[in-house]
Design an enzyme around this catalytic site. Structure first.
Site, mmCIF file in Angstrom:
data_model
loop_
_atom_site.group_PDB
_atom_site.id
_atom_site.type_symbol
_atom_site.label_atom_id
_atom_site.label_comp_id
_atom_site.label_asym_id
_atom_site.label_seq_id
_atom_site.Cartn_x
_atom_site.Cartn_y
_atom_site.Cartn_z
ATOM 1 N N TRP A 157 0.828 -1.206 0.000
ATOM 2 C CA TRP A 157 0.000 0.000 0.000
ATOM 3 C C TRP A 157 0.864 1.259 0.000
ATOM 4 O O TRP A 157 1.352 1.699 1.040
ATOM 5 C CB TRP A 157 -0.927 -0.001 1.226
ATOM 6 C CG TRP A 157 -1.920 -1.130 1.181
ATOM 7 C CD1 TRP A 157 -3.062 -1.174 0.444
ATOM 8 C CD2 TRP A 157 -1.858 -2.368 1.901
ATOM 9 N NE1 TRP A 157 -3.714 -2.364 0.662
ATOM 10 C CE2 TRP A 157 -3.010 -3.118 1.543
ATOM 11 C CE3 TRP A 157 -0.948 -2.930 2.802
ATOM 12 C CZ2 TRP A 157 -3.265 -4.388 2.062
ATOM 13 C CZ3 TRP A 157 -1.204 -4.182 3.318
ATOM 14 C CH2 TRP A 157 -2.352 -4.900 2.945
ATOM 15 N N HIS A 177 -7.065 1.694 2.580
ATOM 16 C CA HIS A 177 -8.142 0.704 2.428
ATOM 17 C C HIS A 177 -9.190 0.930 3.519
ATOM 18 O O HIS A 177 -8.975 1.772 4.402
ATOM 19 C CB HIS A 177 -7.587 -0.735 2.453
ATOM 20 C CG HIS A 177 -6.708 -1.059 3.642
ATOM 21 N ND1 HIS A 177 -6.133 -2.280 3.826
ATOM 22 C CD2 HIS A 177 -6.292 -0.310 4.702
ATOM 23 C CE1 HIS A 177 -5.419 -2.290 4.949
ATOM 24 N NE2 HIS A 177 -5.492 -1.095 5.489
ATOM 25 N N ARG A 203 -4.238 5.856 -2.774
ATOM 26 C CA ARG A 203 -2.937 5.183 -2.867
ATOM 27 C C ARG A 203 -2.008 5.987 -3.754
ATOM 28 O O ARG A 203 -2.404 6.438 -4.836
ATOM 29 C CB ARG A 203 -3.099 3.770 -3.427
ATOM 30 C CG ARG A 203 -3.909 2.926 -2.476
ATOM 31 C CD ARG A 203 -3.917 1.475 -2.842
ATOM 32 N NE ARG A 203 -4.825 0.775 -1.922
ATOM 33 C CZ ARG A 203 -5.044 -0.519 -1.944
ATOM 34 N NH1 ARG A 203 -4.425 -1.280 -2.840
ATOM 35 N NH2 ARG A 203 -5.868 -1.064 -1.086
ATOM 36 N N GLN A 217 -13.804 1.526 -1.788
ATOM 37 C CA GLN A 217 -13.879 0.122 -1.397
ATOM 38 C C GLN A 217 -15.133 -0.096 -0.569
ATOM 39 O O GLN A 217 -15.724 0.844 -0.040
ATOM 40 C CB GLN A 217 -12.661 -0.270 -0.542
ATOM 41 C CG GLN A 217 -11.362 -0.378 -1.323
ATOM 42 C CD GLN A 217 -10.251 -1.016 -0.494
ATOM 43 O OE1 GLN A 217 -10.307 -1.069 0.732
ATOM 44 N NE2 GLN A 217 -9.218 -1.485 -1.181
ATOM 45 N N VAL A 260 -5.552 -11.365 7.934
ATOM 46 C CA VAL A 260 -6.418 -12.549 7.797
ATOM 47 C C VAL A 260 -5.569 -13.816 7.724
ATOM 48 O O VAL A 260 -4.410 -13.782 7.322
ATOM 49 C CB VAL A 260 -7.318 -12.470 6.524
ATOM 50 C CG1 VAL A 260 -8.422 -11.435 6.698
ATOM 51 C CG2 VAL A 260 -6.500 -12.209 5.286
ATOM 52 N N ALA A 316 -13.615 -11.453 6.704
ATOM 53 C CA ALA A 316 -13.580 -10.064 6.240
ATOM 54 C C ALA A 316 -13.272 -10.067 4.750
ATOM 55 O O ALA A 316 -12.697 -11.022 4.224
ATOM 56 C CB ALA A 316 -12.518 -9.265 6.992
HETATM 57 C C1 FA5 Z 1 -6.980 -4.488 0.414
HETATM 58 O O1 FA5 Z 1 -7.083 -3.269 0.317
HETATM 59 C C2 FA5 Z 1 -7.406 -5.235 1.623
HETATM 60 N N1 FA5 Z 1 -7.744 -4.289 2.662
HETATM 61 C C3 FA5 Z 1 -8.596 -6.108 1.258
HETATM 62 C C4 FA5 Z 1 -8.957 -7.089 2.345
HETATM 63 C C5 FA5 Z 1 -9.975 -6.781 3.243
HETATM 64 C C6 FA5 Z 1 -8.313 -8.318 2.446
HETATM 65 C C7 FA5 Z 1 -10.319 -7.688 4.231
HETATM 66 C C8 FA5 Z 1 -8.652 -9.209 3.433
HETATM 67 C C9 FA5 Z 1 -9.672 -8.888 4.299
HETATM 68 P P1 FA5 Z 1 -6.115 -4.815 -2.045
HETATM 69 O O2 FA5 Z 1 -4.976 -3.848 -1.970
HETATM 70 O O3 FA5 Z 1 -5.899 -6.033 -2.855
HETATM 71 O O4 FA5 Z 1 -6.566 -5.283 -0.620
HETATM 72 O O5 FA5 Z 1 -7.383 -4.041 -2.589
HETATM 73 C C10 FA5 Z 1 -8.696 -4.604 -2.570
HETATM 74 C C11 FA5 Z 1 -9.448 -4.284 -3.833
HETATM 75 O O6 FA5 Z 1 -9.483 -2.875 -4.035
HETATM 76 C C12 FA5 Z 1 -8.772 -4.804 -5.088
HETATM 77 O O7 FA5 Z 1 -9.177 -6.130 -5.337
HETATM 78 C C13 FA5 Z 1 -9.295 -3.887 -6.144
HETATM 79 O O8 FA5 Z 1 -10.597 -4.264 -6.523
HETATM 80 C C14 FA5 Z 1 -9.375 -2.580 -5.406
HETATM 81 N N2 FA5 Z 1 -8.203 -1.755 -5.641
HETATM 82 C C15 FA5 Z 1 -7.010 -1.809 -5.013
HETATM 83 N N3 FA5 Z 1 -6.172 -0.872 -5.485
HETATM 84 C C16 FA5 Z 1 -6.840 -0.200 -6.436
HETATM 85 C C17 FA5 Z 1 -6.543 0.915 -7.302
HETATM 86 N N4 FA5 Z 1 -5.355 1.528 -7.262
HETATM 87 N N5 FA5 Z 1 -7.494 1.332 -8.169
HETATM 88 C C18 FA5 Z 1 -8.693 0.728 -8.195
HETATM 89 N N6 FA5 Z 1 -9.045 -0.290 -7.421
HETATM 90 C C19 FA5 Z 1 -8.134 -0.765 -6.553
#
Ligand code: FA5
Length: 348
Positions: A157, A177, A203, A217, A260, A316
């Site tokens: 992140w 997030h 981000r 999200q 998790v 989650a």
């Molecule tokens: C997370 O942010 C974790 N907090 C998710 C999580 C929650 C895992 C609870 C376990 C339990 P990640 O960085 O993969 O994970 O982002 C989650 C989702 O947000 C991605 O699958 C995507 O759909 C979206 N996302 C992430 N980064 C971006 C971005 N830069 N632009 C658009 N969508 C994004």
């Protein structure tokens, strides 16, 4: 004598003009014409009387009377035209068959529509909607989610930090997030817990067809006695079925998130290519689009909130609302959402 007769012409003309201005319809105009220019009209009378005048006066008065006649004929035409236009104008104003002027209507942004749809689906599955702060403490965004400083998982992140005024100030950031709300909620509520948390996340990363520096999200958190991976899988499958329809394929595979254990990610099959096109901007040939991370809440998090992890378990998930919207509408570039082009936005 000459001046009197020239005065008569002027007086007849002035009188005729005054009455013409009062004539308000075609019948009045015709009556006026007869009364002024007709056989026994006032100006005709002046012209008739010319013969009785001496030669030189006759010429001067005759010329004046003819000029007055032409001027009054022109005035009659002008008045008729004026009345015609006025009549037309009032008819237009009353034309109830004319279509109204179009009023441009605004609408909800596609990401807002889909966010509401997702929250509705989860509400039917028993998840209450709650919200949390966009400006977050390092401690909640990372620390209590088991992502300590210098831990390599922080590289997942890239973060917008706030400057500290004093070295002792707590580190603050724009949340990367919605997961910090897992901690904030579990700290203050007793199980059973079932919440959905929508919100903007930020981000510090380069944008491309599937990544924005700001995105929304929706976090899910369920904590209860006896929850297992089967509940997580069932919930997410039911969500995907309601959101994308039964024909869409869903893939769940292992992933790693420090908060998790075990962790998974959920993907949906690519809508932009048959799944094998390495040049596809959406899936890059993998055939799958990742929409969320998920997993079983780490027992240490349940314990830190004061609950017995041998009794309570939880699951989650965190999904990207723009990614879900792209899948739903077949949008191949996430940047279209926030570039504010009305030609794009008006389609939803
Ligand atoms: C997370 O942010 C974790 N907090 C998710 C999580 C929650 C895992 C609870 C376990 C339990 P990640 O960085 O993969 O994970 O982002 C989650 C989702 O947000 C991605 O699958 C995507 O759909 C979206 N996302 C992430 N980064 C971006 C971005 N830069 N632009 C658009 N969508 C994004």
């Amino acid at each position: 004598m000459t001046s009197t007769t020239l005065d008569t012409v002027a007086a007849v003309e002035a009188e005729a003009r005054a009455r013409l201005a009062e004539a308000a319809d075609e019948a009045a105009l015709e009556a006026w014409r007869l009364g002024v220019l007709g056989r026994s009209g006032s100006l005709t009378g002046v012209l008739r009387g010319l013969g009785a005048l001496p030669e030189d006066e006759r010429r001067a008065v005759g010329a004046a009377a003819n000029i007055a006649k032409q001027a009054l004929e022109a005035a009659l035409d002008a008045r008729r035209e004026e009345l015609r236009r006025a009549a037309l104008g009032s008819m237009e104003a009353l034309d109830v068959t004319l279509p109204g002027r179009p009023v441009r209507r605004g609408g909800l942004h596609p990401v807002t529509q889909v966010r509401r749809e997702i929250l509705d689906i989860f509400a039917r599955l028993g998840f209450a909607t709650v919200e949390g702060p966009e400006v977050e403490l390092d401690e909640y965004n990372f620390g209590r989610l088991r992502i300590p400083e210098h831990h390599p998982a922080r590289d997942m992140w890239d973060t917008f930090w706030f400057e500290r005024e004093q070295a002792t100030d707590p580190a603050m950031l724009l949340r990367t997030h919605t997961s910090p709300m897992q901690i904030r909620f579990i700290e203050q509520h007793e199980p059973p817990i079932r919440i959905a948390v929508p919100g903007r996340c930020y981000r510090y990363e380069a944008t491309d067809a599937t990544h924005e520096w700001m995105m929304q999200q929706i976090e899910l958190l369920a904590v209860d006695e006896g929850l297992s991976m089967a509940n997580l899988k069932g919930t997410l499958q039911e969500f995907a079925r309601q959101m994308f329809g039964p024909e869409r394929r869903v893939l769940m595979r292992n992933s790693y998130f420090p908060f998790v254990e075990p962790g998974v990610e959920l993907s949906v099959d690519c809508f932009a290519c048959p799944g094998n096109n390495p040049a596809c901007p959406v899936c890059r040939g993998s055939g799958w689009i990742e929409i969320m991370g998920a997993g079983m809440v780490h027992p240490e998090i349940i314990e830190a909130a004061g609950f017995d992890p041998t009794r309570y378990t939880g699951f989650a998930a965190g999904m990207g609302v723009e990614r879900v919207t792209m899948l739903k509408y077949g949008i191949t570039d996430i940047r279209a959402f926030y570039s504010n082009d009305p030609r794009f936005l008006a389609q939803f």
